[in-house]
Design a protein around this motif. Sequence first.
Motif, PDB file in Angstrom:
ATOM      1  N   SER A  44      54.677   1.773  62.548  1.00  0.00           N
ATOM      2  CA  SER A  44      56.000   1.851  63.169  1.00  0.00           C
ATOM      3  C   SER A  44      56.767   0.547  62.950  1.00  0.00           C
ATOM      4  CB  SER A  44      55.851   2.107  64.668  1.00  0.00           C
ATOM      5  OG  SER A  44      57.037   1.793  65.351  1.00  0.00           O
ATOM      6  N   PRO A  45      58.064   0.626  62.623  1.00  0.00           N
ATOM      7  CA  PRO A  45      58.860  -0.595  62.462  1.00  0.00           C
ATOM      8  C   PRO A  45      58.817  -1.488  63.692  1.00  0.00           C
ATOM      9  CG  PRO A  45      60.059   1.289  61.603  1.00  0.00           C
ATOM     10  CD  PRO A  45      58.839   1.834  62.286  1.00  0.00           C
ATOM     11  N   ASN A  46      58.770  -0.903  64.884  1.00  0.00           N
ATOM     12  CA  ASN A  46      58.694  -1.711  66.106  1.00  0.00           C
ATOM     13  C   ASN A  46      57.366  -2.458  66.191  1.00  0.00           C
ATOM     14  OD1 ASN A  46      61.231  -0.942  67.019  1.00  0.00           O
ATOM     15  ND2 ASN A  46      60.438   0.869  68.044  1.00  0.00           N
ATOM     16  N   THR A  47      56.279  -1.810  65.751  1.00  0.00           N
ATOM     17  CA  THR A  47      54.963  -2.457  65.735  1.00  0.00           C
ATOM     18  C   THR A  47      54.950  -3.611  64.740  1.00  0.00           C
ATOM     19  OG1 THR A  47      53.844  -0.395  66.347  1.00  0.00           O
ATOM     20  CG2 THR A  47      52.500  -2.106  65.312  1.00  0.00           C
ATOM     21  N   ILE A  48      55.538  -3.375  63.572  1.00  0.00           N
ATOM     22  CA  ILE A  48      55.585  -4.421  62.543  1.00  0.00           C
ATOM     23  C   ILE A  48      56.432  -5.595  63.020  1.00  0.00           C
ATOM     24  CG2 ILE A  48      56.226  -4.942  60.161  1.00  0.00           C
ATOM     25  CD1 ILE A  48      55.854  -1.924  59.575  1.00  0.00           C
ATOM     26  N   ARG A  49      57.537  -5.279  63.658  1.00  0.00           N
ATOM     27  CA  ARG A  49      58.426  -6.338  64.165  1.00  0.00           C
ATOM     28  C   ARG A  49      57.701  -7.203  65.201  1.00  0.00           C
ATOM     29  NH1 ARG A  49      62.050  -7.142  68.362  1.00  0.00           N
ATOM     30  NH2 ARG A  49      63.937  -8.330  67.810  1.00  0.00           N
ATOM     31  N   ARG A  50      56.963  -6.551  66.115  1.00  0.00           N
ATOM     32  CA  ARG A  50      56.227  -7.320  67.118  1.00  0.00           C
ATOM     33  C   ARG A  50      55.168  -8.193  66.448  1.00  0.00           C
ATOM     34  NH1 ARG A  50      52.218  -4.025  70.309  1.00  0.00           N
ATOM     35  NH2 ARG A  50      50.980  -4.666  68.508  1.00  0.00           N
ATOM     36  N   SER A  51      54.475  -7.657  65.438  1.00  0.00           N
ATOM     37  CA  SER A  51      53.468  -8.425  64.719  1.00  0.00           C
ATOM     38  C   SER A  51      54.101  -9.622  64.019  1.00  0.00           C
ATOM     39  CB  SER A  51      52.758  -7.541  63.690  1.00  0.00           C
ATOM     40  OG  SER A  51      52.028  -6.517  64.323  1.00  0.00           O
ATOM     41  N   ALA A  52      55.291  -9.418  63.467  1.00  0.00           N
ATOM     42  CA  ALA A  52      55.991 -10.514  62.789  1.00  0.00           C
ATOM     43  C   ALA A  52      56.262 -11.653  63.755  1.00  0.00           C
ATOM     44  CB  ALA A  52      57.291 -10.000  62.176  1.00  0.00           C
ATOM     45  N   PHE A  53      56.739 -11.334  64.946  1.00  0.00           N
ATOM     46  CA  PHE A  53      57.030 -12.383  65.922  1.00  0.00           C
ATOM     47  C   PHE A  53      55.746 -13.026  66.434  1.00  0.00           C
ATOM     48  CE2 PHE A  53      61.258 -10.485  66.050  1.00  0.00           C
ATOM     49  CZ  PHE A  53      62.047 -11.623  66.169  1.00  0.00           C
ATOM     50  N   ALA A  54      54.692 -12.216  66.616  1.00  0.00           N
ATOM     51  CA  ALA A  54      53.414 -12.766  67.085  1.00  0.00           C
ATOM     52  C   ALA A  54      52.880 -13.805  66.097  1.00  0.00           C
ATOM     53  CB  ALA A  54      52.396 -11.644  67.267  1.00  0.00           C
ATOM     54  N   ILE A  55      52.925 -13.468  64.815  1.00  0.00           N
ATOM     55  CA  ILE A  55      52.436 -14.400  63.787  1.00  0.00           C
ATOM     56  C   ILE A  55      53.341 -15.625  63.699  1.00  0.00           C
ATOM     57  CG2 ILE A  55      51.957 -14.668  61.321  1.00  0.00           C
ATOM     58  CD1 ILE A  55      51.339 -11.620  61.309  1.00  0.00           C
ATOM     59  N   CYS A  56      54.644 -15.379  63.849  1.00  0.00           N
ATOM     60  CA  CYS A  56      55.611 -16.469  63.821  1.00  0.00           C
ATOM     61  C   CYS A  56      55.330 -17.459  64.956  1.00  0.00           C
ATOM     62  CB  CYS A  56      57.015 -15.892  63.965  1.00  0.00           C
ATOM     63  SG  CYS A  56      58.322 -16.930  63.323  1.00  0.00           S
ATOM     64  N   TYR A  57      55.060 -16.937  66.144  1.00  0.00           N
ATOM     65  CA  TYR A  57      54.734 -17.803  67.278  1.00  0.00           C
ATOM     66  C   TYR A  57      53.455 -18.587  66.999  1.00  0.00           C
ATOM     67  CZ  TYR A  57      57.993 -14.719  69.796  1.00  0.00           C
ATOM     68  OH  TYR A  57      59.086 -14.002  70.195  1.00  0.00           O
TER      69      TYR A  57
END
Length: 374
Positions: A44-57
């Motif tokens: 899901s795009p929402n799942t990918i987006r959350r993962s992107a921010f998690a890795i970014c943090y």
Amino acid sequence: MRNYRVGMAKDASTKYYFIRNTDTMKIEVLPTKYLTHMTRANRSPNTIRRSAFAICYYLGYMEEKQMALEDVYALDYEKQYEHFTEYLNWLRSGNHKENKVKLPDNGTCNAYLKDVFRFYLFMEMQEAPDTQLSVLAYNQITIANAAGVKRTLRSKSFKGYLREEERKVRAAEKCEIVTILEACTNCRDQVLILLTSELGFRIGEILGIDYTRDIDYESHEVKVDFRDDNENDARAKNAEERRGKISMDTFDFLLYYLSEYWDVIQKQNYLFVNIQGETKGRPMKVDSVYDMFERMEKKTGIRITPHMLRRYYANTRWDADWPLEMISQALGHKHLDTTVRYLNVMDDKLKAASQEFYNRYSSLYGVQKLLEGK
């Protein structure tokens, strides 16, 4: 996030997320490769987006520690455990945000760490197949049931997650739903509320309804199944198809909605669309639904969310003597205990249902013999 930012680029209807180092202006290759992998795996795009921010943090956290991603592998088990526990506390204190007005809850912090762990597993497959984080190693035991069939129980050794509080979400009341319906200014919002209440679908599933193929106009049934091409990013959480039947009154109201906005709806396939403004005719998105419920709360003083409507569905079916397993299947739950949490009370009916379930299946694991000391 320090020197790291999440970006997004579109290729036709597909969203690709990436992470950029704003100091060097270079793309972080391995994290972006992982996000691309998730996109190609139809997450899901929402799942990918959350993962992107998690890795970014996490990259920001590592920058503070003056560590590279690979440095964690050189730590022993205790140091790795301490490293990720400190990351959780770092998140909980809001160090990943420029504005600390609203701090993340424990569940959100845990979800971010799980995303980081998944990224490390990807790293290991891509870069170092023989390397593994010690805190992600498995503890396992093998047991045999009464029939002699062996089962292996496995659990990850990292137990440092923050304690999560139980979500205190109540079921909407019928009188509250009626009040909200009366306060709606258009029939689209009324149909959306009615369908969510009568079908028990998640809001993403409701918004993904295709009126050309998901509605059986003869039997008054609506189905939901997984599609990865929804323009509004609304997807079924699980991949299985489910069906639900709506009442005659709601079906008649659905037909009225289709006729009222047919000039807008007929130009695409989604049932729920924006009916005014610059995005008129475009598929309705989740944020718009929550905005609508916020307007209704200001107007009526009653707070209702799509999740509360799902709980209303669960409780009305429970009161109508539906079996627990049937309610669970209708809601799209993978586990019965999730369904149980939706119900208002642990009453005699639930106790009886639980007893019936265990009486039916306990023999498979030799429970009766164990209790009798045999």
